[in-house]
Structure formats: structure tokens, C-alpha cells
Write an enzyme that holds these catalytic residues in place. Sequence first.
Site, PDB file in Angstrom:
ATOM      1  N   GLU A  37      -4.547 103.643 101.331  1.00 56.92           N
ATOM      2  CA  GLU A  37      -5.540 104.680 101.563  1.00 56.92           C
ATOM      3  C   GLU A  37      -6.393 104.157 102.710  1.00 56.92           C
ATOM      4  O   GLU A  37      -6.920 103.043 102.605  1.00 56.92           O
ATOM      5  CB  GLU A  37      -6.415 104.739 100.308  1.00 56.92           C
ATOM      6  CG  GLU A  37      -6.590 106.079  99.713  1.00 56.92           C
ATOM      7  CD  GLU A  37      -7.486 105.987  98.486  1.00 56.92           C
ATOM      8  OE1 GLU A  37      -7.114 105.251  97.540  1.00 56.92           O
ATOM      9  OE2 GLU A  37      -8.537 106.621  98.501  1.00 56.92           O
ATOM     10  N   ARG A 266      -1.332  93.475  89.696  1.00 57.67           N
ATOM     11  CA  ARG A 266      -2.136  93.239  90.895  1.00 57.67           C
ATOM     12  C   ARG A 266      -2.415  91.763  91.034  1.00 57.67           C
ATOM     13  O   ARG A 266      -2.560  91.057  90.042  1.00 57.67           O
ATOM     14  CB  ARG A 266      -3.503  93.916  90.758  1.00 57.67           C
ATOM     15  CG  ARG A 266      -3.486  95.396  90.758  1.00 57.67           C
ATOM     16  CD  ARG A 266      -4.900  95.903  90.486  1.00 57.67           C
ATOM     17  NE  ARG A 266      -5.663  96.012  91.708  1.00 57.67           N
ATOM     18  CZ  ARG A 266      -5.633  97.076  92.505  1.00 57.67           C
ATOM     19  NH1 ARG A 266      -4.884  98.112  92.194  1.00 57.67           N
ATOM     20  NH2 ARG A 266      -6.355  97.124  93.597  1.00 57.67           N
ATOM     21  N   LYS A 276     -11.433  97.212  97.559  1.00 57.31           N
ATOM     22  CA  LYS A 276     -12.047  97.694  98.798  1.00 57.31           C
ATOM     23  C   LYS A 276     -13.478  98.159  98.573  1.00 57.31           C
ATOM     24  O   LYS A 276     -14.335  97.956  99.415  1.00 57.31           O
ATOM     25  CB  LYS A 276     -11.208  98.831  99.381  1.00 57.31           C
ATOM     26  CG  LYS A 276     -10.037  98.318 100.202  1.00 57.31           C
ATOM     27  CD  LYS A 276      -9.217  99.456 100.754  1.00 57.31           C
ATOM     28  CE  LYS A 276      -8.314 100.009  99.692  1.00 57.31           C
ATOM     29  NZ  LYS A 276      -7.481 101.129 100.128  1.00 57.31           N
TER      30      LYS A 276
END
Length: 567
Positions: A37, A266, A276
Site C-alpha cells: 500500500e 510477519r 508503517k
Amino acid sequence: MSTNEPAITVDFIRNIVAKDLAVGKNAGKVVTRFPPEPNGYLHIGHAKSICLNFGIAQENSPGTCHLRFDDTNPEKEDEEYIQAIKDDVKWLGFDWKENLFFASNYFDKLFELAQVLIKNGDAYVCSLSANDIREYRGTLTEPGKNSPDRDRSPAENLDLFLRMRDGEFADGSYTLRAKIDMASPNINMRDPALYRIRRATHHQTGDKWCIYPIYDYTHCISDALEGITHSLCTLEFEDHRPLYDWILDRLEDQLKQHPQQIEFSRLALDFTVVSKRKLIQLVNDNFVAGWDDPRMPTISGLRRRGYTPESIRNFCNRIGITKSPNNVEIGFLEGCLREDLESKALRSMAILKPLKVVIENYPEDKIEPLTAPNHPQNPELGNRTIYMTREVYIDHEDFLEVAPNKKFKRLVAGKEVRLRNSYVIKCEEVIKDSNSGEIVELRCSYDENTLNTNPEGRKVKGVIHWVSATKAVKAEIRLYDRLFKNANPEEGGNFLDNINPNSLTILKDCPIESSLAQAKTGDTFQFERVGYFSKDPDSTDDYPIFNRAVTLRDSWAKILSPRRASR
Ligand code: ATP
Ligand code: MG
């Protein structure tokens, strides 16, 4: 890719891919994608996903890996991020070739497919407010309630949906929702939103749209349209997989492919945040100097710090791919960098804490060029010229008036030591500041018969680094430490409370070898006996700046001891 990279570890995803290929699934092809993204810079966690997706495509020729920007949230996204993400993927050593895509490329198609869902009674326009939708959704233990609009006719839904697109309604007044099951034990299946009204200018499509598709709806269809075979994502999407499959099943006739979603865990690194949202906070609130601050776990921060693409790829390969928690010590990442630089980085000398040494029997104006190897084990890396002069700098930590024990092999008053790649010197006199008593200078002598050979009749064991005071270039040296005090930055609830106030130490006017004046931004050296240092882009022609990429050894244990605070 360099040849010293370890063989790829086979993991459960690579096993699935291999089995699919063996039975000729997907026409014997592998197509993966990395779908960032564009709402921030990439971090080390993304590197794991990049290495996995591009890696699998590379290993299964003629596999391809697409770079697809998942750009359904225009308010949070920015062209700057798109460029930075492309730069980072390339720098890591991967190539998407012609396969650069944006989810926004599919906005027309997504809109068309939403109408198919509506016509088939699989989606409806809902007028509940965001709050009501939340309330109607139920909880983990209670089923949700049907929206009063759930049974609107397809014709009515279609009309409303087109009017949503045409801008007739206010932001948030309507949503398009999938008609699945408000009692599903999986909350993601309780009539999730597919489209919302949001008047926002999009970085790719401008003001063409005032409705935007939701991520879950967009992602599976984008994968299918691109012919992705294996859609690899992190574990938080496991509960979204039924929705991924539900949407693709409903649109089976319209789409050529039903990709297989596979989840893995992750990466989390201790002393680090990899989200982020949190990294943006560190940047915006000026806890760091920017996304590429060398303390940041971003790819651009690591690059500026002195990390090499090989070291990051090696790291990602070694941590492996599983479904169990992937919490890795930061020392492991540092070890991968040390290992890569050990064989590659040219050697040089720099003094972090200068102590002047005057060699009294060395001719006053003599500047003697000496040859020093760029790498002690690799003659192919050539030599450089260093200069011997009457005045040199050594590091303060390499001198003590009295040796504390036999292990101290540096310079001591009245004793000898070798200057690396040069002569043996002897400390004749220690000069102190008359007020503070601090040692400010050493008076030494040198033995002219010891240039790269042992002195006659006595052993000199110690070798220390040094720099000519006459020829030295002055540089700023930036020493970095963990950005957080705690291995778990979330300890106590707020990561911002755990920031290490001493994560950056700036040393001004450090004497460095003159040969370093020619270094280019990003060049990384081993400053002998000190660590690996990379030239920072803030450098000017007159004043180079070097970042410490990593120490020579894992000094974290020492760092934790209070002595270091006085550094
Ligand atoms: P963040 O929480 O940092 O915003 P994200 O998952 O929202 O991360 P995306 O840009 O959506 O960021 O991620 C692109 C891809 O990278 C996704 O497939 C995602 O699963 C993967 N990814 C993100 N963070 C990690 C991580 N820590 N470890 C492994 N893969 C990750
Ligand atoms: Mg995301």
C-alpha cells in the site's frame, strides 16, 4: 546475485508451489505479487515478503512476480511513497520487469464486477451509518443483525449504486455490502463493505471517482485479473481468506483465475517497530530525521546506514517462512551485515577519539608514503597509500599510562606498540593539561628499522590504528544505537515512551585517512579495529560524514553496562 548467498531454504510455501508445478496446476506457471500500500516506506518486514514473492518467481523459471500498488486509500497514499517503494525493491535486487500494476488500474473493472454481484443478489446498498454497521455486526460471541436494507431488490440496488458513483450522496451515507451471513462465526463474513463513498482525489485517477472499493474486495479480484497463482500474505489475513474465496467464487464466470491465498507469519525484530503507522509517527513527530534515518528499520534507512542488499536477502532467507511467530533478534540482522562486509569492505583507518602523538625523532617536514592493503585477506582488492608524518593521531582508548593487565596490548607509557602498516613507536612522555590533568598529547620515538618488520631482539605484540595529523581529513562520524530501550518497544503500552534518548552520538572533526576523501556516498569501509562505516548523503565536498553501520563485534552486552554512558 552474488555467489556467496546461501542456498534458499525450502519452506511450506515453496513445497506447495513445487507440488502444484508437479501436477501441472496453473498451466505449470508460477505468478506471485508483492502488493504494498503506498502509504509509507518499506521496512524490513516488507523485505521478507519481497524476498519470498520475487524469490519464488525466480526459482521457478519462467515465473513472474508483479509489483502491485494496493492503492484503495487515496487519503493516506502519496506519489512519494510509490517512487520510494520502487527504488527499494530495485535496490534489494529484484525486477518486476513489465509487471508494474496499480489496483486503481482496475477501478472500472471492479465497478463492473460489483454490478454483477448486485444483479446476482450477492451485494446490496446499505444506508446504515458507520456506527450502526458496527453495532449490527455483533461480536465474537453474538451473531450480527441483518441490515434493514438487506432485501432491497437488485434493480433498486443497482440504481443506488450508480447514483453513489455519480456523486448524488454524501460521504458515508451509503455503502455497498456483500450479502453473506450476519450470523457467521467469522466476522469478516458478516456482510462486509465492498465500496464506500469518499470524495478524495486519487494520486492515479484524480477526481474520476467518489466511491472507492474496499481492500478485501479489490485484492482478490486484482490477483485474479493478473493471473496470480499464489497470493502470499501475512497471517492477519487468514480470517479474510473465506471472503477472498467467496468473492472469487461468485465471479467465477467473469475471472480467469482463482489464486490460492497462503499466509505466513510477519517478521518482528526486537528493539524495533515494523508498522508503517508507527514509523510515520516517528517521522512526523521528529523522533528521527526522516524515513531514511539510519536508525529506522526501513529499507531506505538500512541502506543509508550501510546495509547491503545481499545482507538483507541473506537475513530474509535465513529467518525462513513459517506460520509460527517470527520474532528475531536484531543482532541476527547485524550479524548478516558483518558477514557480508567482512569480505567486501575496504579497510581504512579513522580516529573517533583523537589523541595527538608527536614522534620526536621523526623528521619535521617528512611525509612518507606507505602502502597499506585494502583488505588483509584479499590482495585483489589492491592497496592504498597512507602517510607517515611526525605528528599522528591515535585513539584515546588505545593509550593508558599503566597497563591494567597483560591482555592490554595497546600503548602504555614507556612501552612500544606498532602503528598499523607502519613503524613501531615508543611512548616517551605523557603531556597533561595542567588544570584538568587530562592526557592531551604523547611524545614518542620511532624505530626506523621496523617498517613492516619486527624489531631486533624484542617482541612488540600490540598493533593500533592511527592517522597522520598532517594529511588527515576531518569528518563527522555518527554512531547509532537501538532506537528503543526495550527489546519490546510496546512495553508499558506506548512505544514512544520507550525511545532510547541516546540512539545517536555525533562526533565532530574525527581525523580520517586522506584516501577516504574520494569515497562516494554509500561507500562502506571497515575502519580498522572500530567498525563498518558508510558515507552519508549529508556529506559535503569539504566535510565527509560517515555512519556507523555496525560494530565489529556484537557489543550490545557492553552497551548495556553503565561504563558506556560516559562515552
Ligand atoms: P504495515 O503494518 O507496516 O502497514 P502492511 O501489511 O499494512 O504493513 P502493506 O503495504 O500492505 O503493509 O504490505 C505489503 C506486503 O508486505 C503484504 O503482503 C504484507 O503482508 C507484507 N508485510 C508487511 N509487513 C510485514 C512483515 N512484518 N513481515 C512480513 N511481511 C510483511
Ligand atoms: Mg496493509
